[in-house]
Design an enzyme around this catalytic site. Sequence first.
Site, PDB file in Angstrom:
ATOM      1  N   GLY A   1       0.803  -1.221   0.000  1.00  0.00           N
ATOM      2  CA  GLY A   1       0.000   0.000   0.000  1.00  0.00           C
ATOM      3  C   GLY A   1       0.827   1.257   0.000  1.00  0.00           C
TER       4      GLY A   1
ATOM      5  N   GLU B   1      -4.705  -7.982  -8.050  1.00  0.00           N
ATOM      6  CA  GLU B   1      -4.657  -7.516  -6.669  1.00  0.00           C
ATOM      7  C   GLU B   1      -3.384  -6.722  -6.406  1.00  0.00           C
ATOM      8  OE1 GLU B   1      -4.756  -9.319  -2.145  1.00  0.00           O
ATOM      9  OE2 GLU B   1      -5.036 -10.668  -3.833  1.00  0.00           O
ATOM     10  N   LEU B   2      -3.530  -5.518  -5.894  1.00  0.00           N
ATOM     11  CA  LEU B   2      -2.418  -4.586  -5.709  1.00  0.00           C
ATOM     12  C   LEU B   2      -1.321  -5.171  -4.808  1.00  0.00           C
ATOM     13  CD1 LEU B   2      -1.826  -1.599  -6.542  1.00  0.00           C
ATOM     14  CD2 LEU B   2      -2.544  -0.966  -4.237  1.00  0.00           C
ATOM     15  N   ASP B   3      -0.069  -5.100  -5.246  1.00  0.00           N
ATOM     16  CA  ASP B   3       1.094  -5.498  -4.447  1.00  0.00           C
ATOM     17  C   ASP B   3       1.072  -6.966  -4.040  1.00  0.00           C
ATOM     18  OD1 ASP B   3       1.913  -2.870  -4.619  1.00  0.00           O
ATOM     19  OD2 ASP B   3       1.088  -2.310  -2.686  1.00  0.00           O
ATOM     20  N   ALA B   4       0.263  -7.788  -4.709  1.00  0.00           N
ATOM     21  CA  ALA B   4       0.151  -9.184  -4.288  1.00  0.00           C
ATOM     22  C   ALA B   4       0.605 -10.162  -5.371  1.00  0.00           C
ATOM     23  CB  ALA B   4      -1.286  -9.494  -3.885  1.00  0.00           C
TER      24      ALA B   4
END
Lengths: 285, 285, 285, 285
Positions: D202, D227-230
Amino acid sequence: MSHRLAVLLIRCPDRPGIVAAISRFLYTHGANITDLDQHSSDDAPGTYFMRLEFQTEGLDQPLEDLRPPFAEEVGRPFSMDWTLRSMAERKRVAILVSRQDHGMLELLWEWRRGDLPCQVSIVVSNHPDLRSATEALGVPFHHVPNSREIRAAAEARMLELMGNVDLVVLARYMQVLSPEFVRRFPSRIINVHHSFLPAFAGADPYRQAYDRGVKIVGATAHYVTAELDAGPIIEQDVGRATHRHDVEDLKRMGRELERRALARAVRWHCQDRIIVHGNKTVVFA
Amino acid sequence: MSHRLAVLLIRCPDRPGIVAAISRFLYTHGANITDLDQHSSDDAPGTYFMRLEFQTEGLDQPLEDLRPPFAEEVGRPFSMDWTLRSMAERKRVAILVSRQDHGMLELLWEWRRGDLPCQVSIVVSNHPDLRSATEALGVPFHHVPNSREIRAAAEARMLELMGNVDLVVLARYMQVLSPEFVRRFPSRIINVHHSFLPAFAGADPYRQAYDRGVKIVGATAHYVTAELDAGPIIEQDVGRATHRHDVEDLKRMGRELERRALARAVRWHCQDRIIVHGNKTVVFA
Amino acid sequence: MSHRLAVLLIRCPDRPGIVAAISRFLYTHGANITDLDQHSSDDAPGTYFMRLEFQTEGLDQPLEDLRPPFAEEVGRPFSMDWTLRSMAERKRVAILVSRQDHGMLELLWEWRRGDLPCQVSIVVSNHPDLRSATEALGVPFHHVPNSREIRAAAEARMLELMGNVDLVVLARYMQVLSPEFVRRFPSRIINVHHSFLPAFAGADPYRQAYDRGVKIVGATAHYVTAELDAGPIIEQDVGRATHRHDVEDLKRMGRELERRALARAVRWHCQDRIIVHGNKTVVFA
Amino acid sequence: MSHRLAVLLIRCPDRPGIVAAISRFLYTHGANITDLDQHSSDDAPGTYFMRLEFQTEGLDQPLEDLRPPFAEEVGRPFSMDWTLRSMAERKRVAILVSRQDHGMLELLWEWRRGDLPCQVSIVVSNHPDLRSATEALGVPFHHVPNSREIRAAAEARMLELMGNVDLVVLARYMQVLSPEFVRRFPSRIINVHHSFLPAFAGADPYRQAYDRGVKIVGATAHYVTAELDAGPIIEQDVGRATHRHDVEDLKRMGRELERRALARAVRWHCQDRIIVHGNKTVVFA
């Protein structure tokens, strides 16, 4: 932020009362200490080293006017070598290069971003190759051919071009400097050697490292003295090698290590974080 | 050598004159400062932290007699939290373990060799497995079964056995401690967590790391607070992982990382090098 | 798990068809390859190196019976040096030490935990100091005094005691071995040198490193050859040093580095992960 | 040198005979294997991964003509996902940036020096700031404003400008990409996140790291998924932090880590060294 800070750098024979004398002097004159680092060498008689950062807003007089009373009340009684400098004054830096650009570009790049607190005033090279890369970053470039035969004239020309610089950085400058040149800049020439000194001093260290089959390679930033590759070490960095790395791979990895070791050494020098003592350095990083 | 040294550890609101006051006090009483480290937090109003080592041979009075005048002349005027301790006094350490031996053995081993300046006075485990390994190294071992249901009684028994210890080390102790137990030892319980916190808090962190496919794994030594795995971090260490590492490989590599992070944290604590501030640590290493 | 695995280790002149020949042979006999690592040296004519792990459950005959057909169909046609070994067979290891215990204890400790796949059959020392530490871990200890004058007799006695070992580990054994002794164990004696070779070969490397003022120190595990500290390097590890580290600090930090480098080198040797080629190693780690 | 090499990258269900089939096929057609790396996942049923480099000079037909017979004789029988590519073909790379230049400059710099085997065909930014720096290095620069409200139009414009690229690199591109955009480039968008994921996903990870008081900070290069940063992690790098580092210091150190992690990830992708499997990567580095 750092415009209102000053740095006091000290070396003197170790004895009781040094911290008390310095801190009382600064307190009396309205300086607020924000950072203090010190070290006592363990040889006998010991030497004491100190780096002090303080805020100058509350000073009872301009910074330059503090020098005479400091010399008289603290410096002389304790036989100190000392410098006192505002961090707003930027050191003037000359970079000498040959054809390889990685060391120079790392420095210019950090400098442009504001991460290297100095004034890069000139780049001099014995080859014309890096002119456009240098000028694109807003730094004057001068081509001064050099070789053993014309060294005296080349160095004279370089000195003239560089003018009054505080630091000379050899970012892979492939010419040997004369003892006279070196003597003009005591502890003020930084070189990056492409090996983990003292291993693989001299020529072609990546080839030497490859031939020896080492499992870790390195790079070394050091002050230049009369003896090649033997000056006080400032910083070293290392990376892992395996049997899969050929000489070109080691060079590529080494460029990354050289960039890191050199950039740190130059930053620390520009922030007055290094004191040379004999053939070693005290680095208050 | 270290028998004649003392350590002064200080935390107080930041303001001008602290260094001057402390160094004048020590100089006046004949202490020779051999090491000084300090830090100012950058929050406002700032907090000042200092660690000072000094030789005690030249003191004009016994070390313990310096405490009252220091409190009156320096401590109170500057609202300091401070401790003053001879390095000849060894902290008393209790180690709590379960079945895994690596953290405990690393500590006992360094301690036997003289590299860990403390007195390991007891090992307590909720399993009997490590008795002979502990006793072979000359340390008393006590088996105190523990589980959620009998926690109050188990902890009471442990407190009785440990007596007056200065530090409790959880070297992979697989039981949760009660808030009451933790509260008895503020900033005096060190745990090693087998991950790079805050990643992978909670159970089975190597499995979590494996499932996430991280390329670097770690271990974290931290002070224990009421909230699990959330206390002030003292030290972390890391190692590279690849797709070839299965969970068992990560555990094996992790044991090495845990040993290193834990041993450093305990050494620093025993040398009075750590000051807790909020949920963070200042480590004068 | 590893009881049903076998390892094939190969060195031969590089030429097309090697992988095809080996993999066809194994497939034909019901071996399922689970790990394969290979390397071609870039000198000319090149040398080819390969390490292969395969499951033995599906073999159409006992492992030992595969050796003759492998030699005939693959080994000879490709002029291979090769070994084929079940991972259930543990190599027999002798450890030679003097007074310092850290290298030996690291190995014994990992071995006891099952992390070092070998059989430590004996510890021999030229001092009696480490007897109880060794025997407490269940390993026979023998004190065989040694010095230049009595070297031949001492080595004869050691050979007799060690019997038929596969690997000799010098875990800080402070005696020089005779060329005859070294010749008996080609690429089967591992030494740990307490510096980052080739820097600081010879005596007292931490003192040398201190005097040179290096910013990184290291340790090196290597095979022993007739020339001191010049054998093929297996593994190196490094740690950061500063002006605050005195010689004793470097030694303490170095012990950690030595333990790590030595333990890895011995593990890799015991898992048949190392091939010596000239004065270098190929390590399939 | 690498002009005459080809790379075969394979993923398939694990079963006996894969290596034999591939190596026989290549040998039959005159390919000389120079590098071979493989891995079997330990989940059940297992998956097999392989990367093979071979010389193409001796091929009995052009590389492209090998594809149909390989598909028929090897690919289909073993249910393989596979690619076969000449290393002389350079992947086309688009770089997306915002205002921060360090990631982009590192890539352009390595690319100009020949250390990054690809074709950087375009830089697109939602800010005009980096135009001159990009164009000075000979790469077309396009300013395409972007924000949540105009995302669809902005992405359409970017796709049009980028044309047929093989890889999209987010070198600190501060806009979220739409799921539709991400879906167009499966395992072909690389992002660098300025923390040691999964810690501090994040916004503002250096602030988060500072507030938690970690002693090591990191950077992560990963493939972008919905999915963000995943997404699957490719590479991570770390550096040591202390209580002396404020948020700005962590950012400065982090820039160095981001540059290194990103440059390695992009190099490996361009050399076909990465296979994505579930949410993890196999990296044959």
